[in-house]
Structure formats: structure tokens, C-alpha cells
Design an enzyme around this catalytic site. Structure first.
Site, short mmCIF file in Angstrom:
data_model
loop_
_atom_site.label_atom_id
_atom_site.label_comp_id
_atom_site.label_asym_id
_atom_site.label_seq_id
_atom_site.Cartn_x
_atom_site.Cartn_y
_atom_site.Cartn_z
N GLY A 111 0.89 -1.14 0.01
CA GLY A 111 0.01 -0.13 -0.02
C GLY A 111 0.87 1.20 -0.02
N ASN A 112 0.42 2.48 0.23
CA ASN A 112 1.14 3.53 0.39
C ASN A 112 0.36 4.57 1.39
OD1 ASN A 112 -0.95 5.50 -1.00
ND2 ASN A 112 -0.74 3.88 -2.74
N ARG A 113 0.95 5.60 1.50
CA ARG A 113 0.64 6.47 2.91
C ARG A 113 -0.54 7.60 2.34
NH1 ARG A 113 5.55 9.26 4.75
NH2 ARG A 113 4.15 10.13 6.26
N SER A 114 -0.91 7.42 1.16
CA SER A 114 -2.01 8.62 0.98
C SER A 114 -3.24 8.26 2.05
CB SER A 114 -2.53 8.28 -0.25
OG SER A 114 -3.49 9.13 -0.67
#
Ligand code: C5P
Length: 407
Positions: free
Chosen positions: A201-204
Site C-alpha cells: 500500500g502507500n501512505r495516501s
């Protein structure tokens, strides 16, 4: 914006602390005017600390600056929450025996009022008549909600929740320059599963995308918001908006099919979501187990570039906006990367922002440059995510107007 928050003497005054906080956090200059009775519930010190501005209740304070009219004259918006039955009666009659009363007579700004009282008082013919008078004068009445009241009784009279009052206040204030425009916005970050429990995933947080959707809807657009793992509070504010339809997705493939379908009838598509460029080649049906002391190698395959696909297949007249989060600290090189990315993906506009371990992601504020055709920087803005969103819509509205004028 210069926002005046009037607080009258009801127990719901404590909830308005959160309302003031929300306006302050969004970057507004907030001036609280409590009535004397309101101070029984929440003291002056709290209002000053939360609003970061001096607070008085009396027309006899700060007379040199003609405070009894100056607050009303300066206001872009006046919100009164909670509004008691007594306040409604006084305001309907135009009484000005305290600072809130004089301010309301001196203002031409939109006024939003959130009544709170017991059901019997709310349903009394006198209150009904006062509400009708205020509505006729263009005052926006929010609520009251139906629910539990202070005496343990229940019914209409409970003050609308402060987040909802703030949302409605922003809607009242917004220009309606996107009325009738159909908008699709993606927000958040996709997650690509490795197995039933893990993902890439990512930190958005999705806050910027949600702000873009809210700003568009406040300006009159009909919005489809496609959310991938958006932070709960941001998602809730979008769900409350009557002109936003929210669709939840998980992976890049889900996002592609939902955005692709919604984009068919859209006038503007904004891809603010952080889409994973890769997914694992084969998702395991069972949890990957650590069976040896060796490391683990995952085979990744590329996801399609959704933005580029949308731009290539766009119907006539559709405006396509991309976002690019870059870790490049040098401004010129950052812009150059943005210019190349806009070209490569075929977007009309690309919003570039620098991100890093403590910048951009999960932060309330952002700083962006918006790159248009020919690689021109059409706007640069630093501020709350809502301010960035409004700056983007200003650019989109201008671009669409000048294109319509040419056609
Ligand atoms: O290449 P980069 O990921 O920086 O591009 C960001 C822009 O492209 C964003 O608007 C994002 O939503 C979009 N994007 C996409 N599909 C991908 C990767 C990014 O639509 N696979």
C-alpha cells in the site's frame, strides 16, 4: 475567510468548540461572539484559546474599533450555533441589545443558524413563525436533528452535529460555478494483496482527493468520488454531502473499472488517488508462511496507468486532471518532472506536490504547482487541502470557460 461564530445559551455550546476548531484548522479567521448566557456553558477563555482571537460579548468593549458593527461588516459568513428559541425570537424581531444582535444587523454575509432546544419549544407556533421569518430573509436554518435531548427526553430539537454544520456552512459560501458539471474524483491509496492478510500500500490519506470532491460539490457539481482506503473522518465528510456519491474500491484494478465506468458521462475527471504501479503476479490464497530463514522474493507485475488510459479514451470536451507526488526537493527539477509526466499521461492539468517522510502525506496542508498545456505553471498554491482544491477548481473553471468561448 472571516467567519463569525455566534454562540447562544444552550448546553450544545460545548459542541460548538469543535465547530470553531474545524474552521480554524481549515485556515479561517474565526471570531466568536458568545451571548452572556452562553458563557454559563463555555467560558470566554475557551473561546479565545480555540479561536485565537479576542472574544467579548458586550457592545461596550473595544469601542474605539466600533466593534458592534465592524465584526458584521468584515464577516464573509456568520454561523450561530447553538441558536436558542430566545435568540431566534430576538433575531426575527431585529433586536440588537448585545454584540451578536448588532453584528447580525450590520452584516450582509450569509447567515447559517443551527437551532437547539426542547421539542416543545421548537414546535411552538412562536418559534415556527420566527423560523419562517428568518428563512424568508435568506437565513440558512440547519437542523435541528431528531434525537436525545438534555432532559433524557427525545425528539426534534437536538443541535445538528458540528461537522455537518461546518460542511453546510462551506456549501453556503461557495460560488456555484460548477453547477451542472459532472465530476469524477479518485482519492486515497490502492492496496494490492499479497495474501488474505497482507498488502502493498502507500501512505495516501485521501484527504486531498476528498477536499477536491467536496470543493466541487460545494460549487454545484455532481460528484462521483471513488475512494480507496481513505481516512475515516475524510470519508465521512464526503458521505454527508448530498451531491457526492461515494464508491469504495480496494485495488488498482477495482479503481480502474469503477473510474472507467463513471468517466464515460463525466465533464471532469480528477485522479487524486495514489495508484500502486505494481501488483504481485500471483496472490496467495493462504497466508504466506515463514518456513525458512531465507528472505522472500515477490514477483511484481505492472498495473495499467489508469490516468493515461482515461486521457487516451476521453470523450470530447472532457477535462482530465492528474496528481503527481514527487520527492524531488529542487523546484525546477520538480516542475520539469511534472511537465514530462503531464505530457506522457496526456492529462490537461497536472497538480505536482513535493512529498517526503513528513511532507504532503497525512498532513492537513499541502503546497502544489498546477501545470497546464505547454508545460505552463498556471497556479501555485500553499495552504489547506481545501484551499488547494479550490485553487484547482478555479483553474479548471477558467480553462473550461475559455475553451467554450473558443468553440
Ligand atoms: O506516475 P505517477 O504515479 O506519479 O502518476 C500519478 C498520477 O497518475 C496520479 O494522478 C495517479 O492517480 C495516476 N496513476 C494512475 N495509474 C497508475 C499510476 C498512477 O492513474 N497505475
Amino acid at each position: 475567510m472571516f467567519i463569525v461564530v455566534g454562540v447562544t445559551g444552550g448546553i450544545a455550546a460545548y459542541k460548538s468548540v469543535h465547530l470553531v476548531r474545524r474552521f480554524v484548522k481549515a485556515g479561517h479567521d474565526v471570531h466568536v461572539i458568545p451571548t452572556d448566557d452562553a458563557l454559563w456553558f463555555v467560558g470566554l477563555t475557551t473561546w479565545e484559546a480555540i479561536s485565537r482571537n479576542p472574544v467579548t460579548t458586550s457592545v461596550h468593549d473595544d469601542v474605539a474599533r466600533v466593534r458592534h458593527v465592524s465584526l458584521g461588516q468584515s464577516a464573509d459568513l456568520v454561523v450561530v450555533a447553538p441558536a436558542t428559541a430566545n435568540f431566534l425570537a430576538k433575531t426575527a424581531a431585529g433586536l440588537a441589545d448585545d454584540l451578536l444582535g448588532t453584528t447580525l444587523l450590520a452584516t450582509t454575509a450569509p447567515v447559517v443558524v443551527a437551532p437547539a432546544m426542547h421539542t416543545e419549544m421548537w414546535q411552538h407556533p412562536a418559534t415556527r413563525a420566527n423560523i419562517a421569518t428568518l428563512r424568508d430573509r435568506g437565513v440558512h436554518i440547519v437542523g435541528p436533528a431528531d434525537g436525545e435531548l438534555t432532559g433524557g427526553d427525545s425528539g426534534p430539537g437536538r443541535m445538528t452535529e458540528p461537522d455537518e454544520i461546518a460542511d453546510i456552512a462551506m456549501t453556503v459560501l461557495a460560488p456555484k460555478d460548477l453547477a451542472g458539471v459532472r465530476v469524477v474524483v479518485s482519492a486515497g491509496g490502492t492496496r494490492e494483496p499479497l495474501d488474505p492478510v497482507r498488502y502493498i500500500g502507500n501512505r495516501s490519506s485521501g484527504r486531498q482527493g476528498v477536499a477536491v470532491a467536496l470543493a466541487a460539490a460545494d460549487r454545484g457539481a455532481d460528484v462521483t468520488l471513488v475512494v480507496a482506503h481513505v481516512e475515516t473522518e475524510a470519508a465521512a465528510s464526503a458521505r454527508r454531502h448530498p451531491r457526492i456519491q461515494t464508491v469504495e474500491v480496494g485495488t488498482a484494478a477495482d479503481l480502474q473499472s469503477v473510474v472507467g465506468a463513471a468517466a464515460v458521462g463525466a465533464d471532469v475527471v480528477v485522479m487524486a488517488a495514489a495508484v500502486s504501479d505494481y501488483r504481485v503476479a500471483a496472490v496467495s490464497d493462504t497466508k504466506l508462511a515463514k518456513e525458512t530463514d531465507d528472505g522472500l522474493t515477490l514477483e511484481l507485475v505492472q498495473n495499467p496507468d489508469i490516468l493515461a488510459g482515461l486521457a487516451a479514451a476521453r470523450p470530447d470536451g472532457q477535462t482530465i486532471v492528474g496528481f503527481a507526488a514527487e520527492t524531488e526537493p529542487d523546484r525546477e527539477r520538480l516542475l520539469e518532472r511534472g511537465r514530462r509526466k503531464r505530457e506522457r499521461k496526456g492529462a490537461d492539468l497536472l497538480v505536482v506536490n513535493e512529498v517526503g517522510w513528513s511532507r504532503g502525506f497525512e498532513q492537513p496542508d499541502n503546497a502544489v504547482a498546477i501545470i497546464g498545456h505547454g508545460g505552463h505553471v498556471v497556479a501555485e498554491r500553499r495552504g489547506s487541502k481545501r484551499e488547494i482544491a479550490d485553487a484547482l477548481w478555479d483553474v479548471v473553471v477558467t480553462a473550461r470557460r475559455s475553451r467554450n468561448a473558443r468553440e
